[in-house]
Design a protein around this motif. Structure first.
Motif, PDB file in Angstrom:
ATOM      1  N   GLY A  96       0.774  -1.233   0.000  1.00  0.00           N
ATOM      2  CA  GLY A  96       0.000   0.000   0.000  1.00  0.00           C
ATOM      3  C   GLY A  96       0.804   1.280   0.000  1.00  0.00           C
ATOM      4  O   GLY A  96       0.224   2.375  -0.102  1.00  0.00           O
ATOM      5  N   LEU A  97       2.131   1.187   0.095  1.00  0.00           N
ATOM      6  CA  LEU A  97       2.943   2.406   0.116  1.00  0.00           C
ATOM      7  C   LEU A  97       2.906   3.122  -1.234  1.00  0.00           C
ATOM      8  O   LEU A  97       2.909   4.351  -1.286  1.00  0.00           O
ATOM      9  CB  LEU A  97       4.393   2.079   0.498  1.00  0.00           C
ATOM     10  CG  LEU A  97       4.607   1.595   1.935  1.00  0.00           C
ATOM     11  CD1 LEU A  97       6.072   1.260   2.164  1.00  0.00           C
ATOM     12  CD2 LEU A  97       4.147   2.662   2.934  1.00  0.00           C
ATOM     13  N   PHE A  98       2.885   2.339  -2.316  1.00  0.00           N
ATOM     14  CA  PHE A  98       2.742   2.936  -3.650  1.00  0.00           C
ATOM     15  C   PHE A  98       1.250   3.036  -3.928  1.00  0.00           C
ATOM     16  O   PHE A  98       0.546   2.024  -4.007  1.00  0.00           O
ATOM     17  CB  PHE A  98       3.426   2.076  -4.710  1.00  0.00           C
ATOM     18  CG  PHE A  98       3.330   2.654  -6.096  1.00  0.00           C
ATOM     19  CD1 PHE A  98       4.295   3.527  -6.559  1.00  0.00           C
ATOM     20  CD2 PHE A  98       2.260   2.338  -6.924  1.00  0.00           C
ATOM     21  CE1 PHE A  98       4.204   4.074  -7.840  1.00  0.00           C
ATOM     22  CE2 PHE A  98       2.157   2.879  -8.189  1.00  0.00           C
ATOM     23  CZ  PHE A  98       3.132   3.750  -8.646  1.00  0.00           C
ATOM     24  N   ASP A  99       0.746   4.260  -4.061  1.00  0.00           N
ATOM     25  CA  ASP A  99      -0.701   4.457  -4.178  1.00  0.00           C
ATOM     26  C   ASP A  99      -0.990   5.616  -5.130  1.00  0.00           C
ATOM     27  O   ASP A  99      -0.822   6.780  -4.774  1.00  0.00           O
ATOM     28  CB  ASP A  99      -1.296   4.750  -2.806  1.00  0.00           C
ATOM     29  CG  ASP A  99      -2.807   4.921  -2.840  1.00  0.00           C
ATOM     30  OD1 ASP A  99      -3.419   4.633  -3.888  1.00  0.00           O
ATOM     31  OD2 ASP A  99      -3.380   5.341  -1.815  1.00  0.00           O
ATOM     32  N   VAL A 100      -1.431   5.308  -6.349  1.00  0.00           N
ATOM     33  CA  VAL A 100      -1.721   6.367  -7.318  1.00  0.00           C
ATOM     34  C   VAL A 100      -2.987   7.138  -6.970  1.00  0.00           C
ATOM     35  O   VAL A 100      -3.259   8.181  -7.548  1.00  0.00           O
ATOM     36  CB  VAL A 100      -1.817   5.816  -8.763  1.00  0.00           C
ATOM     37  CG1 VAL A 100      -0.457   5.361  -9.254  1.00  0.00           C
ATOM     38  CG2 VAL A 100      -2.841   4.700  -8.852  1.00  0.00           C
ATOM     39  N   ALA A 101      -3.754   6.624  -6.004  1.00  0.00           N
ATOM     40  CA  ALA A 101      -4.926   7.362  -5.524  1.00  0.00           C
ATOM     41  C   ALA A 101      -4.559   8.267  -4.357  1.00  0.00           C
ATOM     42  O   ALA A 101      -5.389   9.068  -3.912  1.00  0.00           O
ATOM     43  CB  ALA A 101      -6.033   6.403  -5.095  1.00  0.00           C
ATOM     44  N   CYS A 102      -3.321   8.148  -3.874  1.00  0.00           N
ATOM     45  CA  CYS A 102      -2.820   8.999  -2.772  1.00  0.00           C
ATOM     46  C   CYS A 102      -3.789   9.012  -1.582  1.00  0.00           C
ATOM     47  O   CYS A 102      -3.994  10.049  -0.943  1.00  0.00           O
ATOM     48  CB  CYS A 102      -2.581  10.421  -3.268  1.00  0.00           C
ATOM     49  SG  CYS A 102      -1.372  10.537  -4.598  1.00  0.00           S
ATOM     50  N   GLY A 103      -4.400   7.868  -1.311  1.00  0.00           N
ATOM     51  CA  GLY A 103      -5.295   7.757  -0.167  1.00  0.00           C
ATOM     52  C   GLY A 103      -6.656   8.395  -0.357  1.00  0.00           C
ATOM     53  O   GLY A 103      -7.437   8.484   0.594  1.00  0.00           O
ATOM     54  N   SER A 104      -6.975   8.828  -1.597  1.00  0.00           N
ATOM     55  CA  SER A 104      -8.241   9.542  -1.825  1.00  0.00           C
ATOM     56  C   SER A 104      -9.454   8.619  -1.871  1.00  0.00           C
ATOM     57  O   SER A 104     -10.584   9.064  -1.705  1.00  0.00           O
ATOM     58  CB  SER A 104      -8.165  10.345  -3.129  1.00  0.00           C
ATOM     59  OG  SER A 104      -8.002   9.479  -4.249  1.00  0.00           O
ATOM     60  N   GLY A 105      -9.238   7.323  -2.103  1.00  0.00           N
ATOM     61  CA  GLY A 105     -10.365   6.404  -2.177  1.00  0.00           C
ATOM     62  C   GLY A 105     -10.031   5.157  -2.973  1.00  0.00           C
ATOM     63  O   GLY A 105      -8.914   4.993  -3.483  1.00  0.00           O
ATOM     64  N   ARG A 123     -14.351   4.215 -10.307  1.00  0.00           N
ATOM     65  CA  ARG A 123     -14.107   4.803  -8.992  1.00  0.00           C
ATOM     66  C   ARG A 123     -15.120   4.199  -8.025  1.00  0.00           C
ATOM     67  O   ARG A 123     -16.310   4.176  -8.313  1.00  0.00           O
ATOM     68  CB  ARG A 123     -14.276   6.322  -9.035  1.00  0.00           C
ATOM     69  CG  ARG A 123     -13.217   7.046  -9.844  1.00  0.00           C
ATOM     70  CD  ARG A 123     -13.356   8.553  -9.722  1.00  0.00           C
ATOM     71  NE  ARG A 123     -14.707   9.000 -10.052  1.00  0.00           N
ATOM     72  CZ  ARG A 123     -15.478   9.713  -9.238  1.00  0.00           C
ATOM     73  NH1 ARG A 123     -15.056  10.053  -8.031  1.00  0.00           N
ATOM     74  NH2 ARG A 123     -16.696  10.099  -9.619  1.00  0.00           N
ATOM     75  N   LEU A 124     -14.644   3.720  -6.896  1.00  0.00           N
ATOM     76  CA  LEU A 124     -15.529   3.077  -5.924  1.00  0.00           C
ATOM     77  C   LEU A 124     -15.893   4.000  -4.771  1.00  0.00           C
ATOM     78  O   LEU A 124     -16.723   3.642  -3.931  1.00  0.00           O
ATOM     79  CB  LEU A 124     -14.865   1.802  -5.390  1.00  0.00           C
ATOM     80  CG  LEU A 124     -14.483   0.765  -6.461  1.00  0.00           C
ATOM     81  CD1 LEU A 124     -13.840  -0.451  -5.819  1.00  0.00           C
ATOM     82  CD2 LEU A 124     -15.696   0.366  -7.289  1.00  0.00           C
ATOM     83  N   ASP A 125     -15.275   5.188  -4.730  1.00  0.00           N
ATOM     84  CA  ASP A 125     -15.602   6.193  -3.717  1.00  0.00           C
ATOM     85  C   ASP A 125     -15.704   7.546  -4.400  1.00  0.00           C
ATOM     86  O   ASP A 125     -14.994   7.814  -5.389  1.00  0.00           O
ATOM     87  CB  ASP A 125     -14.522   6.259  -2.625  1.00  0.00           C
ATOM     88  CG  ASP A 125     -14.465   4.981  -1.802  1.00  0.00           C
ATOM     89  OD1 ASP A 125     -15.499   4.608  -1.214  1.00  0.00           O
ATOM     90  OD2 ASP A 125     -13.388   4.352  -1.758  1.00  0.00           O
ATOM     91  N   ARG A 129      -9.395  10.000  -6.676  1.00  0.00           N
ATOM     92  CA  ARG A 129      -8.703  10.697  -7.756  1.00  0.00           C
ATOM     93  C   ARG A 129      -7.370   9.995  -8.001  1.00  0.00           C
ATOM     94  O   ARG A 129      -6.576   9.847  -7.078  1.00  0.00           O
ATOM     95  CB  ARG A 129      -8.449  12.170  -7.408  1.00  0.00           C
ATOM     96  CG  ARG A 129      -9.704  13.024  -7.298  1.00  0.00           C
ATOM     97  CD  ARG A 129     -10.379  13.180  -8.642  1.00  0.00           C
ATOM     98  NE  ARG A 129     -11.542  14.048  -8.590  1.00  0.00           N
ATOM     99  CZ  ARG A 129     -12.780  13.650  -8.274  1.00  0.00           C
ATOM    100  NH1 ARG A 129     -12.992  12.375  -7.953  1.00  0.00           N
ATOM    101  NH2 ARG A 129     -13.790  14.496  -8.247  1.00  0.00           N
ATOM    102  N   LEU A 130      -7.150   9.579  -9.239  1.00  0.00           N
ATOM    103  CA  LEU A 130      -5.915   8.879  -9.596  1.00  0.00           C
ATOM    104  C   LEU A 130      -4.949   9.827 -10.292  1.00  0.00           C
ATOM    105  O   LEU A 130      -5.368  10.662 -11.097  1.00  0.00           O
ATOM    106  CB  LEU A 130      -6.220   7.695 -10.514  1.00  0.00           C
ATOM    107  CG  LEU A 130      -7.248   6.668 -10.043  1.00  0.00           C
ATOM    108  CD1 LEU A 130      -7.356   5.536 -11.050  1.00  0.00           C
ATOM    109  CD2 LEU A 130      -6.894   6.140  -8.683  1.00  0.00           C
ATOM    110  N   ASP A 131      -3.682   9.671  -9.994  1.00  0.00           N
ATOM    111  CA  ASP A 131      -2.637  10.448 -10.661  1.00  0.00           C
ATOM    112  C   ASP A 131      -1.481   9.505 -10.964  1.00  0.00           C
ATOM    113  O   ASP A 131      -0.723   9.129 -10.071  1.00  0.00           O
ATOM    114  CB  ASP A 131      -2.171  11.596  -9.768  1.00  0.00           C
ATOM    115  CG  ASP A 131      -1.149  12.504 -10.457  1.00  0.00           C
ATOM    116  OD1 ASP A 131      -0.690  12.147 -11.563  1.00  0.00           O
ATOM    117  OD2 ASP A 131      -0.810  13.554  -9.886  1.00  0.00           O
ATOM    118  N   VAL A 132      -1.358   9.125 -12.241  1.00  0.00           N
ATOM    119  CA  VAL A 132      -0.295   8.195 -12.644  1.00  0.00           C
ATOM    120  C   VAL A 132       0.876   8.947 -13.264  1.00  0.00           C
ATOM    121  O   VAL A 132       1.726   8.336 -13.920  1.00  0.00           O
ATOM    122  CB  VAL A 132      -0.832   7.128 -13.633  1.00  0.00           C
ATOM    123  CG1 VAL A 132      -1.936   6.310 -12.996  1.00  0.00           C
ATOM    124  CG2 VAL A 132      -1.319   7.778 -14.928  1.00  0.00           C
TER     125      VAL A 132
END
Length: 200
Positions: A96-105, A123-125, A129-132
């Motif tokens: 979980g340390l690598f997270d393109v959603a940056c904890g947003s959902g 998107r499930l929440d 927001r994804l940032d690749v």
């Protein structure tokens, strides 16, 4: 005026280099003189990654997913799906340390059955927001190099990264990659079948 007409051509010691604004930065690519078709092919690959995955592009796969309702499946290009699968793999391997959603959902990628049934992103929440941007840059470098090599360029270089075989070096041997950095100066390492992207 076409973008290609705005970018300078630089032939230095047998190299042809151009720079164009893609991926939120200035992409600089160089190939041996005489491999202009390979240079254009590499830029075409970079441009497609930008159009598909940039948050600055309202029609990109990610922007369309962000605009969709929660749970609504959004078809994505095969390249986007490949990058997202890589993101999922790295998320799992890094616990979980690598997270393109940056904890947003939460989000999910559903595989399609073929070219006429593409993968879909959901998107499930509501806040997801994804940032690749970071990983997509490295993936784009890898793709551009392979495309250029397939079009006839034995070596490819860029402004912040140079990796090319030395005289007499056979294909498949490690090459020295030098990354331009501020003080204390450039960093070099050995690489084989790898792409590198940096961000500051």
């Amino acid at each position: 005026m076409p973008l290609s007409a705005q970018t300078p051509r630089m032939a230095v010691r047998g190299w042809l280099r151009r720079a164009r604004p893609w991926l939120g930065t200035l992409v600089d690519i160089g190939v041996p003189t005489g491999c202009e078709a390979a240079l254009e092919a590499a830029f075409d690959a970079i441009a497609l990654v930008h159009r598909l995955m940039s948050l600055q592009e309202p029609g990109s796969d990610l922007s369309r997913a962000h605009a969709a309702e929660v749970g609504e499946p959004v078809p994505v290009h095969a390249w986007t799906a490949e990058v997202l699968r890589l993101c999922m793999d790295l998320h799992a391997r890094s616990e979980g340390l690598f997270d393109v959603a940056c904890g947003s959902g939460r989000w999910a990628l559903r595989n399609g059955a073929g070219p006429k049934d593409p993968a879909t992103l959901l998107r499930l929440d509501a806040g997801t927001r994804l940032d690749v941007g970071g990983i997509a840059k490295g993936w784009a470098v890898d793709k551009a190099v392979r495309v250029a090599q397939a079009a006839g360029a034995r070596a490819v270089s860029g402004a912040t990264l140079t990796a090319r075989p030395q005289a007499g070096q056979s294909a498949g041997e490690p090459v020295t990659a030098t990354i331009a950095m501020p003080a204390p100066g450039p960093r070099a390492g050995r690489a084989r079948e790898n792409a590198v992207a940096t961000r500051m």
